[in-house]
Design a protein around this motif. Sequence first.
Motif, mmCIF file in Angstrom:
data_model
loop_
_atom_site.group_PDB
_atom_site.id
_atom_site.type_symbol
_atom_site.label_atom_id
_atom_site.label_comp_id
_atom_site.label_asym_id
_atom_site.label_seq_id
_atom_site.Cartn_x
_atom_site.Cartn_y
_atom_site.Cartn_z
ATOM 1 N N PRO A 1 0.806 -1.228 0.000
ATOM 2 C CA PRO A 1 0.000 0.000 0.000
ATOM 3 C C PRO A 1 0.840 1.280 0.000
ATOM 4 O O PRO A 1 0.418 2.300 -0.546
ATOM 5 C CB PRO A 1 -0.814 -0.119 1.285
ATOM 6 N N LEU A 2 2.019 1.212 0.585
ATOM 7 C CA LEU A 2 2.863 2.403 0.592
ATOM 8 C C LEU A 2 3.344 2.747 -0.819
ATOM 9 O O LEU A 2 3.391 3.919 -1.200
ATOM 10 C CB LEU A 2 4.059 2.190 1.531
ATOM 11 N N LEU A 3 3.681 1.736 -1.606
ATOM 12 C CA LEU A 3 4.066 2.014 -2.993
ATOM 13 C C LEU A 3 2.860 2.516 -3.782
ATOM 14 O O LEU A 3 2.998 3.405 -4.632
ATOM 15 C CB LEU A 3 4.657 0.763 -3.653
ATOM 16 N N MET A 4 1.691 1.961 -3.491
ATOM 17 C CA MET A 4 0.493 2.463 -4.172
ATOM 18 C C MET A 4 0.309 3.952 -3.888
ATOM 19 O O MET A 4 0.013 4.749 -4.784
ATOM 20 C CB MET A 4 -0.744 1.675 -3.715
ATOM 21 N N THR A 5 0.478 4.336 -2.622
ATOM 22 C CA THR A 5 0.369 5.757 -2.278
ATOM 23 C C THR A 5 1.419 6.572 -3.025
ATOM 24 O O THR A 5 1.118 7.647 -3.580
ATOM 25 C CB THR A 5 0.554 5.943 -0.760
ATOM 26 N N ALA A 6 2.644 6.071 -3.064
ATOM 27 C CA ALA A 6 3.709 6.805 -3.753
ATOM 28 C C ALA A 6 3.413 6.940 -5.241
ATOM 29 O O ALA A 6 3.709 7.981 -5.856
ATOM 30 C CB ALA A 6 5.045 6.098 -3.537
ATOM 31 N N LEU A 7 2.838 5.913 -5.832
ATOM 32 C CA LEU A 7 2.484 5.983 -7.254
ATOM 33 C C LEU A 7 1.350 6.973 -7.484
ATOM 34 O O LEU A 7 1.362 7.732 -8.470
ATOM 35 C CB LEU A 7 2.086 4.599 -7.758
ATOM 36 N N PHE B 1 -4.795 -2.814 -4.708
ATOM 37 C CA PHE B 1 -3.354 -2.553 -4.613
ATOM 38 C C PHE B 1 -2.589 -3.223 -5.761
ATOM 39 O O PHE B 1 -1.546 -3.846 -5.544
ATOM 40 C CB PHE B 1 -2.805 -3.007 -3.246
ATOM 41 N N ARG B 2 -3.123 -3.078 -6.954
ATOM 42 C CA ARG B 2 -2.459 -3.685 -8.097
ATOM 43 C C ARG B 2 -2.055 -2.606 -9.090
ATOM 44 O O ARG B 2 -2.745 -1.592 -9.267
ATOM 45 C CB ARG B 2 -3.367 -4.702 -8.774
ATOM 46 N N VAL B 3 -0.953 -2.860 -9.755
ATOM 47 C CA VAL B 3 -0.387 -1.887 -10.688
ATOM 48 C C VAL B 3 0.078 -2.622 -11.942
ATOM 49 O O VAL B 3 0.553 -3.764 -11.861
ATOM 50 C CB VAL B 3 0.824 -1.156 -10.071
ATOM 51 N N ARG B 4 -0.042 -1.953 -13.064
ATOM 52 C CA ARG B 4 0.527 -2.508 -14.288
ATOM 53 C C ARG B 4 1.231 -1.392 -15.060
ATOM 54 O O ARG B 4 0.659 -0.321 -15.269
ATOM 55 C CB ARG B 4 -0.543 -3.139 -15.171
#
Lengths: 109, 305
Positions: free
Chosen positions: B67-73, B133-136
Amino acid sequence: MQRAMSSSTRARPGGVRRRENGRRVVSGLTRAAIAGSIALTAAFSAVAGAVFSGHSSTAAASAGSEQSSTTSSHPAVALPPTTDGRLVAPAQPPIASTGSAPPVTSGGS
Amino acid sequence: MPELASTSFGALGTTAVVLADPERLVRALQEVERELADIDRTCSRFRADSDLSRLNGSAGSWVTVDPLLMTALQVALRAAAATGGAVDPTVGAAVIAAGYDRDFDEVARVGPAIGDPKPAPGWHLVELDPDRFRVRVPSGVELDLGATAKALAADRSAGRAARATGCGVLVSLGGDVSTAGDPPPGGWTIGIADDHAALGEPGQSIAIVSGGLATSSTTVRRWTRGGVPMHHIVDPRTGLPACQAWRTVSVAAASCVDANTASTASFVLGERAPEWLSSLGLPARLVRPDGRIVRVAGWPHREAA
């Protein structure tokens, strides 16, 4: 009083017609308003989708393979304060300081 | 109110400074260190085991991230949108092609000419699924959160430390400054310079009462390739170091993220930067390569003698 009631009874068929006509008009206006709202919502959604495309996608999430990782317990944190996505000015601008040497320097790193 | 106490240590490839009430400094420091460790673990492109490195190597697959990377993104994409793409997280391949392919301490200061530059493919290509919380990111797209992740770390760690200690806290990460909680009387005093680590450098002292302050400069993190000077602020449109209309730009904003976003974007915007900063009401100090200074939106005038 009696006379008035009779008069009122005689006038009812015309009143009903007017009321029904009024209802039809209101109903038509309501339907038009609902249709307009839906159309506006769709238009705004399309505009928002075009302007902010790439921010999120849930519909396509099932496509493609997936990798996963251990997820920590961090709570999702709110984004910095925003105003329509614009960068936000400080509550007060900086002021000149004439005190002793500052304990922190803001510079390139 | 007692004097503030400070402590400094190395973190995220730079120097971290924490200011707080002397009685609560140790607790504040603990919170800051934890936050910075979390940011490094998730958002560093120099750690092979970070979530970001794993995402960059995912070859177009959906990846579940911390979740922290999601916030950063989300913060990085908002910065991209707010700057019209002047600050773009898909600039990673361009930065690597320019020679900044590892922690800066390990980057060779002199090297052969680089190949063809790689313009950023564009932040619109990044797909987020925040609910899961998924990214592509498309295959070949390299994300670099350097422009915003350090500022986010400053904002988060200052807020976290202030909440834990109940007092005002200032956190500086290599000159990216964030404050939280009650300010000291007269505000937080901060020096402004080309290099955050330079001692005694002529500059300016200012004070802020809240929010963040960031300074970006092309006088630091420099190297040469094929005899051509390079620096770390890359123009996403060209994939090359941004043109040098400015040497150093300092911006005050409601958060360190916004300040850093604006100071970084100013290099890409070049001569248009003062007007853009003014339109947003962001107080800023822009220094030209020859030392002339432009101030906008209420930045104070008094400079060091």
